[in-house]
Design an enzyme around this catalytic site. Sequence first.
Site, mmCIF file in Angstrom:
data_model
loop_
_atom_site.group_PDB
_atom_site.id
_atom_site.type_symbol
_atom_site.label_atom_id
_atom_site.label_comp_id
_atom_site.label_asym_id
_atom_site.label_seq_id
_atom_site.Cartn_x
_atom_site.Cartn_y
_atom_site.Cartn_z
ATOM 1 N N HIS A 52 0.855 -1.183 0.000
ATOM 2 C CA HIS A 52 0.000 0.000 0.000
ATOM 3 C C HIS A 52 0.896 1.241 0.000
ATOM 4 O O HIS A 52 2.121 1.127 0.134
ATOM 5 C CB HIS A 52 -0.930 -0.001 1.227
ATOM 6 C CG HIS A 52 -0.225 -0.052 2.536
ATOM 7 N ND1 HIS A 52 -0.234 -1.145 3.365
ATOM 8 C CD2 HIS A 52 0.543 0.869 3.164
ATOM 9 C CE1 HIS A 52 0.474 -0.889 4.436
ATOM 10 N NE2 HIS A 52 0.963 0.316 4.343
HETATM 11 P P1 TYD Z 1 -1.607 -2.655 7.574
HETATM 12 O O1 TYD Z 1 -0.855 -1.387 7.714
HETATM 13 O O2 TYD Z 1 -2.756 -2.675 6.587
HETATM 14 O O3 TYD Z 1 -0.571 -3.820 7.238
HETATM 15 P P2 TYD Z 1 -0.419 -4.664 5.892
HETATM 16 O O4 TYD Z 1 -0.436 -3.702 4.753
HETATM 17 O O5 TYD Z 1 0.891 -5.384 6.044
HETATM 18 O O6 TYD Z 1 -1.593 -5.595 5.884
HETATM 19 O O7 TYD Z 1 -2.155 -3.089 9.002
HETATM 20 C C1 TYD Z 1 -2.850 -4.299 9.200
HETATM 21 C C2 TYD Z 1 -3.979 -4.037 10.170
HETATM 22 O O8 TYD Z 1 -3.472 -3.587 11.414
HETATM 23 C C3 TYD Z 1 -4.948 -2.983 9.660
HETATM 24 O O9 TYD Z 1 -6.222 -3.551 9.482
HETATM 25 C C4 TYD Z 1 -5.040 -1.953 10.748
HETATM 26 C C5 TYD Z 1 -4.164 -2.422 11.860
HETATM 27 N N1 TYD Z 1 -3.192 -1.391 12.282
HETATM 28 C C6 TYD Z 1 -3.500 -0.598 13.383
HETATM 29 O O10 TYD Z 1 -4.574 -0.720 13.995
HETATM 30 N N2 TYD Z 1 -2.575 0.337 13.798
HETATM 31 C C7 TYD Z 1 -1.392 0.500 13.161
HETATM 32 O O11 TYD Z 1 -0.576 1.370 13.566
HETATM 33 C C8 TYD Z 1 -1.099 -0.298 12.007
HETATM 34 C C9 TYD Z 1 0.186 -0.132 11.254
HETATM 35 C C10 TYD Z 1 -2.030 -1.225 11.620
#
Ligand code: TYD
Length: 136
Positions: A52
């Site tokens: 992303h």
């Molecule tokens: P995400 O940043 O989407 O990771 P990836 O792209 O590797 O899947 O994060 C995964 C999930 O974790 C997302 O649904 C939201 C949660 N999240 C939080 O609640 N707080 C945070 O600081 C981060 C980075 C993620």
Amino acid sequence: MTRETCRMITLPKIADPRGNLTFIEGGNHIPFQMSRAYWIYDVPGGETRGGHAYRTGQELIVAVSGSFEVEVSDGSVTTRYALNRSYYGLYVPAMQWRELVNFSTNSLCYVLASGEYDESDYIRDYGSFQKLAQEG
Ligand code: TYD
């Protein structure tokens, strides 16, 4: 408008026979004030994370333990960075598509972020990202 570019930052390393020490001061060693840290761990072999971009968020990504690679695209050029030392950080400015791949066993990916978690700052579709990136 000039955009910040992605780059590796060598962090201070206090070498010590008792064990080395590295530190980061927001706005000093990295070009933003951090307001959040998160870490990714227990990644099964072959898995990828990320995939992303952030509209405004900036990050510093550190392989605190083990190794992995970060693929970063500005919408036209993709660069792959190998992270394998606790004193290297990859600075990723806003509007870069980034994906974390090739995690070694027991690797620990530590991330300092410029803002609080905000889903509306995410761009999760590569096509939409490319279009926005090209609009500049
Ligand atoms: P995400 O940043 O989407 O990771 P990836 O792209 O590797 O899947 O994060 C995964 C999930 O974790 C997302 O649904 C939201 C949660 N999240 C939080 O609640 N707080 C945070 O600081 C981060 C980075 C993620």
